[in-house]
Design an enzyme around this catalytic site. Structure first.
Site: not given
Ligand code: NAD
Length: 473
Positions: A187-188, A190-191, A210, A275, A277, A318, A452
């Site tokens: 998963g690429a 945010v986390i 990803e 990571a 989702g 959430d 500045h």
């Molecule tokens: P995300 O949904 O952003 O990313 C998860 C990624 O995993 C997706 O791009 C998906 O395509 C990929 N994925 C799923 N199954 C897969 C597989 N079998 N093989 C390869 N890739 C796969 O979820 P996240 O990064 O876990 O974040 C979860 C939520 O928490 C988001 O809504 C995020 O905005 C929120 N969050 C935000 C922050 C921040 O703003 N700094 C911090 C933590 C969490």
């Protein structure tokens, strides 16, 4: 089953950031408040505050310091010899910060006379919750209002069973005390990207797998392209369109199989972080007879005032589909609901103006609409871009990569979106939030005198570019 005599105005289920903000505001408004959560008090991650976020930011800062000392400081005329990594101490430092925040929350709750019960709680009817614990008989508590704030939990996928030894969830990924030589992150999002920014900089060879073909699909395309380039140059291996389909633990290594357009491939790593989702933490939040309305993905149905289908029951953070899964959105809802209940009627939340930040290096932050979304609906827009390599302030800091992009309506000049990649992006975006909240135009920003040199003036420079008045480009 015992009954606790009704004595609360409000019960909040959950103790994360939304619940914290809501509890305090309720108490400030004179409501007798109880907060209930099933916390694992033996670990720092089972904490009141948003342990994931705080833990992540703390380790990101540590990793940045380490990487800077190792790789980026010589040009400043500073030579650091024998720089070494004590990972257990780094994790201890992070846990100490979480403990401090925890103690602070406990102190603030006591000051505001907010009661806290450490127990599993579920809604059994409007105005009634049931506490269940392994150590004591279940009991019911009544309140005039109940606020559901149990936030979200990681989505698990069957092909990556979490054992927290070889295949880790995002919490265990913040507690590694031995550096893996080879690390993969599923998963690429945010986390995944934030975890990669930690472990890659601490020295693990990091591969992100990803499933999507596009990188950071929610952000502005120009920013995602630059991010992709910078992260790749930093040594991160980003494999897009790569869906993980199976994992096996063989000789203390994780064998990962993934599929992309070219077929099936395998990689062997020391650890895999999942990571993939997050989903609403609503599974055992209410008894079936309570009739709380959820959608098929477990999100709690709410109206514009965060009210569920049950009288006196609200849901925030959430748990709902309103706005993104971000702590600051949940905290704003917590305050809003407290004021709504107290009848002091604050204005409802503007879900269009919520900043997003990814705490990578460089940071990525945005608010409002992307260029591609606006063009897709046929809006006429003007764009001003200011590369941070020209800005005087980032030049003095270590990483001067990045840009600020301002998008304004071609007819009215109102700012429709601001997108930033670069150091201080998480701070810089606050100016844009303020500007958009007050419906500012790009000319408004361009006319404001900024100090500045500062990073902040990069936003003004981008706004000036819209009117072809850029001073540095
Ligand atoms: P995300 O949904 O952003 O990313 C998860 C990624 O995993 C997706 O791009 C998906 O395509 C990929 N994925 C799923 N199954 C897969 C597989 N079998 N093989 C390869 N890739 C796969 O979820 P996240 O990064 O876990 O974040 C979860 C939520 O928490 C988001 O809504 C995020 O905005 C929120 N969050 C935000 C922050 C921040 O703003 N700094 C911090 C933590 C969490």
């Amino acid at each position: 089953m015992s009954k606790i005599k009704a004595k609360y105005d409000v019960i909040i289920i959950g103790a994360g950031s939304s619940a914290y903000a809501c509890s305090i505001r309720c108490a400030q408004l004179g409501l007798k408040t109880l907060c209930v959560d099933n916390l694992d008090t033996n670990t720092s991650s089972g904490a009141f505050c948003n342990a994931g976020n705080v833990g992540m930011i703390t380790l990101l800062e540590s990793a940045k310091l380490y990487d800077t000392l190792l790789n980026d400081i010589d040009s400043h005329g500073i030579f650091a010899e024998n720089v070494s990594l004590n990972l257990p101490k780094m994790i201890l430092h992070k846990n100490k910060i979480l403990d401090e925040i925890n103690h602070n929350v406990i102190k603030i709750f006591a000051e505001y006379k907010i009661d806290f019960i450490n127990s599993k709680a579920s809604l059994i009817a409007p105005k009634i919750i049931e506490l269940s614990s392994a150590h004591s008989p279940s009991q019911q508590i009544h309140a005039k209002y109940i606020i559901l704030a149990t936030e979200s939990i990681p989505i698990t996928i069957p092909c990556t069973p979490i054992d927290n030894e070889f295949i880790l969830d995002s919490t265990a990924a913040l507690n590694l005390t031995k550096l893996p030589k080879r690390l993969a992150i599923l998963g690429a999002g945010v986390i995944g990207l934030e975890l990669a920014a930690i472990w890659n900089r601490l020295g693990a060879e990091t591969t992100l797998l990803e499933a999507q073909e596009t990188f950071l699909g929610l952000s502005d395309n120009q920013i995602s392209r630059q991010a992709y380039q910078i992260f790749t140059e930093q040594g991160l291996e980003l494999r897009l369109g790569a869906r993980v389909i199976s994992t096996k633990i063989i000789n203390k290594k994780v064998l990962i199989e993934y599929q992309d357009a070219d077929g099936t491939h395998a990689i062997r790593v020391d650890k895999l972080i999942v990571a993939s989702g997050r989903k609403p933490n609503s599974e055992s939040l209410s008894a079936p007879e309570a009739d709380l309305l959820l959608d098929e993905n477990g999100y709690v149905h709410v109206n514009e005032n965060c009210k569920t289908n049950l009288p006196g029951v609200y849901a925030i953070g959430d748990l709902t589909l309103h706005g993104p899964m971000l702590s600051h959105k949940g905290m704003a809802e917590g305050v809003f609901v407290a004021e709504h209940i107290a009848g002091i009627g604050s204005s409802s939340i503007n879900y269009n103006i919520i900043p997003n930040v990814i705490y990578t290096e460089p940071e990525i932050a945005w608010i409002g609409q992307t260029e591609q979304a606006l063009k897709a609906i046929g809006d006429r827009i003007n764009i001003g871009i200011f590369p941070l390599s020209i800005n005087h302030q980032p030049k003095s800091v270590i990483n001067a990569n990045g840009m600020v992009k301002v998008i304004a309506c071609a007819n009215t000049d109102t700012i429709l979106g601001v997108h930033i990649i670069g150091c201080h992006a998480s701070e810089l975006i606050a100016q844009a939030v303020l500007a958009m909240e007050f419906s500012a135009s790009s000319e408004d920003i361009a006319r404001i005198i900024h100090s500045h040199p500062s990073s902040a003036e990069a936003l003004r420079e981008a706004a000036l570019v819209i009117k072809n008045k850029g001073l540095n480009s």
